[in-house]
Every structure is written in structure tokens, then in C-alpha cells.
Design a protein around this motif. Sequence first.
Motif, short mmCIF file in Angstrom:
data_model
loop_
_atom_site.label_atom_id
_atom_site.label_comp_id
_atom_site.label_asym_id
_atom_site.label_seq_id
_atom_site.Cartn_x
_atom_site.Cartn_y
_atom_site.Cartn_z
N UNK A 1 0.60 -0.92 -0.13
CA UNK A 1 -0.09 -0.36 -0.04
C UNK A 1 0.86 1.25 -0.17
N UNK A 2 2.15 1.17 0.63
CA UNK A 2 3.26 2.32 0.42
C UNK A 2 3.23 2.64 -0.87
N UNK A 3 2.94 2.15 -2.35
CA UNK A 3 3.16 2.19 -3.19
C UNK A 3 2.58 3.46 -3.57
N UNK A 4 1.11 2.77 -3.46
CA UNK A 4 -0.35 3.57 -3.41
C UNK A 4 -0.44 4.90 -3.17
N UNK A 5 0.23 5.01 -2.20
CA UNK A 5 0.60 6.32 -1.21
C UNK A 5 1.37 7.14 -1.73
N UNK A 6 2.77 6.75 -2.37
CA UNK A 6 4.07 7.41 -3.04
C UNK A 6 3.25 7.99 -4.25
N UNK A 7 2.68 6.90 -5.00
CA UNK A 7 2.39 7.49 -6.14
C UNK A 7 0.86 8.72 -5.94
N UNK A 8 0.14 8.61 -4.83
CA UNK A 8 -0.70 10.23 -5.04
C UNK A 8 -0.07 10.85 -4.14
N UNK A 9 1.06 10.99 -3.85
CA UNK A 9 2.14 12.09 -3.31
C UNK A 9 2.91 12.70 -4.44
N UNK A 10 3.59 11.64 -5.09
CA UNK A 10 3.66 12.78 -6.70
C UNK A 10 3.02 13.16 -7.24
N UNK A 11 2.20 13.06 -7.87
CA UNK A 11 0.65 13.52 -8.41
C UNK A 11 0.28 14.95 -8.00
N UNK A 12 0.32 15.21 -6.72
CA UNK A 12 -0.17 15.73 -5.13
C UNK A 12 0.65 16.79 -5.73
N UNK B 1 2.52 17.59 -8.34
CA UNK B 1 1.98 18.24 -10.00
C UNK B 1 1.09 19.22 -9.79
N UNK B 2 -0.59 18.81 -9.77
CA UNK B 2 -1.65 19.40 -9.45
C UNK B 2 -1.30 20.43 -8.83
N UNK B 3 -0.45 20.62 -7.16
CA UNK B 3 0.05 22.36 -7.30
C UNK B 3 0.61 23.20 -7.69
N UNK B 4 0.99 22.76 -8.97
CA UNK B 4 1.79 23.58 -9.97
C UNK B 4 0.82 23.88 -10.99
N UNK C 1 4.61 3.29 -14.21
CA UNK C 1 4.70 3.80 -15.92
C UNK C 1 3.53 4.74 -15.93
N UNK C 2 2.59 4.38 -15.53
CA UNK C 2 1.29 4.77 -15.37
C UNK C 2 1.02 6.13 -14.71
N UNK C 3 1.72 6.28 -13.90
CA UNK C 3 1.68 7.40 -12.75
C UNK C 3 2.39 8.36 -13.95
N UNK C 4 3.33 8.28 -14.27
CA UNK C 4 4.67 9.24 -15.19
C UNK C 4 3.40 9.42 -16.50
N UNK D 1 0.49 12.05 -15.25
CA UNK D 1 1.40 13.02 -14.54
C UNK D 1 1.69 14.47 -16.35
N UNK D 2 1.77 13.79 -16.96
CA UNK D 2 2.18 14.17 -18.36
C UNK D 2 1.11 15.02 -19.10
N UNK D 3 -0.31 14.35 -19.04
CA UNK D 3 -1.73 14.32 -19.68
C UNK D 3 -2.11 15.60 -18.20
N UNK D 4 -1.81 15.63 -17.27
CA UNK D 4 -2.26 17.12 -16.60
C UNK D 4 -1.62 17.69 -16.42
N UNK D 5 -0.24 18.00 -17.30
CA UNK D 5 0.27 18.86 -17.93
C UNK D 5 -0.22 19.72 -18.71
N UNK D 6 -0.79 18.29 -19.96
CA UNK D 6 -1.34 18.50 -20.76
C UNK D 6 -2.86 19.88 -21.36
#
Length: 336
Positions: free
Chosen positions: A251-262, A264-267, A325-328, A331-336
Motif C-alpha cells: 500500500x505504501x506504493x499507492x501512497x507514494x504515487x498519490x504524493x507524486x501527483x499531489x 504536480x497538481x499544486x503547480x 509508468x501509468x503515474x508518469x 502526470x504528462x496528461x495533467x500538464x497537458x
Amino acid sequence: MIDLRSDTVTKPTASMLAFMQKAQVGDDVFGEDPSINALEEKSAQLFGKEAGIFCPSGTMTNQIAINVHTQPGDEVICHRLSHIYNYEGGGIAKNSGASVRLLEGNRGNILADEIKKNINPDDVHHPITRLVALEDTCNKAGGAILDFEEIKKVRSICHEGNLNLHLDGARLFNRLVASPIDYKVYADQFDSISLCLSKGLGAPVGSLLLGTHEFISKARRIRKVFGGGMRQAGIIAAGGLFALENHVERLAEDHKHATSVESVLKELPHVESVNPVETNIIVFHLRSGIDPDEYVLDLANRGVLCFSIGAQAIRFVFHLDVKDEQVEELIKKLKA
């Protein structure tokens, strides 16, 4: 497609399916399904409870607990964001004939002092306050973790007022991985605990309800009344057993993914704010003027599924089927 609608959308892994195919089964209503018995015993021991019961869903385990703890006309205290109030079809009223006292609190945390103020006096004009229900993590607050020190204070208030304390622990394992506490120490605060296996743990179906032998004996009768008695359900219980053995720490992997996207969203210029991310759920708020339904549709057209959960609020939920790879790509889609 990147599916962030919920952690309920996960599919069993190949290893889990292989384990399930080998499950020993029997008639669970007769108490003869060895896989279900093993799952109930394992989960109860894990949390230091006397017994457990396996049910089709977390809604059923919550509703059974409320039904056992209350009598028609009683009152249940919970946070206004609680799943038992918002997402269980009015079951508290329909199934148990109980009313609800909704409290405010920061991200699902309701303070012991507020609970104390809202316990009804011994007066025929008021319903009897019988049960307090907490939710950890709090889904609608964005996977927020409850303060354990405050939970202990709530436990004390309930003890003083002769109230029962129930936990909707649909994502309790997310909480215990992100903010570790000894399972038994944590569970000792509650009279009953609902645990979901089909969210972050990735089992296809099922939830558990834990408590004393007496409580679970009553719960078993209510489960039958609710239509939740199952026969050779050890096949799905085996998925839960596999999940407990193999999918908790990940589950720690899911938490890491959420933090990574968080981060990006802030920017992003179209994002007004992001709720603090503590586990696997992100709730972020779009700037005024952006239609959340159109935003969700636009993301879907870009290969990302998600929900709008209120005025300008969007929810992402990360789970075991969302890979690095889906998280990456996300992030590209959100920035677009």
C-alpha cells in the motif's frame, strides 16, 4: 486507460487467482467453509479481537454493526462526511430505525469534547445516544488519517457515557501502513471494526466485521436477515487471505504515487487547491469557472477515469492496478 475512480476497481492478480482456485470450501451458513473460517480467525487474531464474520461488502458490515449496537429510536453520532451516512443508502434509518447526529471536524476528525456535548440527556424528548462511529481513513476527506490520541479520548468519552464505538475501517490498512500503530493497540479502542478487503488490498469481494464472541454471534443472525449468508464462498475468502498475506505493505506504493501527483497538481494553473495527501486518495479543487463535469469528461477522453465529488472537487484514488509508468503518463496528461 488509467482508472482512478476508486480502489474498488482492482482485479485479482494472477497469483491471487491461482490461490483462490485451490481454496477448500463448505457451507458457510453451517459454519463449514474452512477458507472463510481461516479468514475470520486470522483477521480477529491480527487485531486482537475475539471473533470475526465475513460479509459481501463494507456497507453490510457497517450496517450489521449499527444494527447490533442500537435499538430503533436510538441515535448514532458520526462525522458529516462519514460513509455510513453519505454512501450507504440511508441504511441507518431503513435497517436500524436509528437517527443520526452529524458533527463537524477537521478532515473527518471529530473531537471527544464535541461528542460529549452532543450526547443527549436522559430525557423522554430526545433519542438515546447509543453509538459513535468513526471512519479511518476518511474517504470523503481525501483519505485523511484520524488522530490516534483523539481516538483514545473518544474511547474514554464513550466509556463514560456507556456508548459503543464502531470503526468503519474500509481503508484501515492504508492508515496503519502510512502511520504505523500496533494493530491490537489501535483496535482495542473500538467495540467493533469493519475491514474492507476489496479496496487497497485488491481482493475481488468481501469485508470483515470484528468484535467479541457475543457481538459476532448477534452479527451472524443479522447477516442472515440482511441476506448476507453465503454458501461455498471460500473461493472469494481465499482472495482475502492472499491479500492479507501479500498486499498490505505494498500500500505504501499507492501512497507514494498519490504524493507524486499531489506535487504536480499544486503547480497547475487550473487547480485552486489540493487537500493534504496522507494515503492513496487525492481530492483537489478546480478554479472557479471550470466545469468539473467537463473536466472529468476531458480527462476521460485523454484516457484517465476519475470522479467529481462535489462543488469544484475532483477525486483520484491510487491502487495496485496503477503502475509506475501509468503515474508518469498521468502526470504528462495533467500538464497537458
